[in-house]
Design an enzyme around this catalytic site. Sequence first.
Site, mmCIF file in Angstrom:
data_model
loop_
_atom_site.group_PDB
_atom_site.id
_atom_site.type_symbol
_atom_site.label_atom_id
_atom_site.label_comp_id
_atom_site.label_asym_id
_atom_site.label_seq_id
_atom_site.Cartn_x
_atom_site.Cartn_y
_atom_site.Cartn_z
ATOM 1 N N CYS A 93 0.957 -1.044 -0.007
ATOM 2 C CA CYS A 93 0.097 -0.054 -0.046
ATOM 3 C C CYS A 93 0.862 1.225 -0.074
ATOM 4 O O CYS A 93 0.342 2.494 -0.275
ATOM 5 C CB CYS A 93 -0.883 -0.029 1.285
ATOM 6 N N CYS A 151 -2.907 -2.554 9.598
ATOM 7 C CA CYS A 151 -2.199 -1.143 9.734
ATOM 8 C C CYS A 151 -1.820 -1.076 11.401
ATOM 9 O O CYS A 151 -0.860 -0.255 11.604
ATOM 10 C CB CYS A 151 -3.578 -0.219 9.500
HETATM 11 FE FE1 FES Z 1 -1.913 -0.016 4.687
HETATM 12 FE FE2 FES Z 1 -3.496 0.963 6.376
HETATM 13 S S1 FES Z 1 -3.657 0.354 4.359
HETATM 14 S S2 FES Z 1 -1.211 0.738 6.432
#
Ligand code: FES
Length: 142
Positions: free
Chosen positions: A33, A102
């Site tokens: 991400c 996360c």
């Molecule tokens: Fe990657 Fe939250 S979406 S850390």
Amino acid sequence: MYTEIVMDHFRNPRNVGSIDNPDGVGQVGNPKCGDIMKIYLKINDEVIEDVKFETFGCGSAIASSSMATELIKGKNINDAVELTNKAVIEALGGLPPVKVHCSVLAEQAVKAALYDYSQKTGKTIKGLENYKPEDSEDIHCH
Ligand code: FES
């Protein structure tokens, strides 16, 4: 979907920023991400006197880092190292399942910063004896 506590820590994150000449710094990132979390520690006599974070990431990552810093501030390093992502989630009143990773980022950033401190000072921290920085790189985003 998000609890009031998550929203509060997302909108008003605690301990944002950096520390000059920190005693420990830890940075972890999720290549998938692209989120990055960096934690700075000021440690005196094994106690975390100050902690700051910089997070470039989603709202849950910001809320998780904010809560993680609050949870370890003022703690002995040997207690702080026991912070788990589960404790962060509990303190936040929960996170949606797809956002659990996360909070893992927050746990790992704290461990990475404590590890950096142990490397710089030669102090052993209980639980980090077998720590490998590269282990933190294996976080998966959804
Ligand atoms: Fe990657 Fe939250 S979406 S850390």
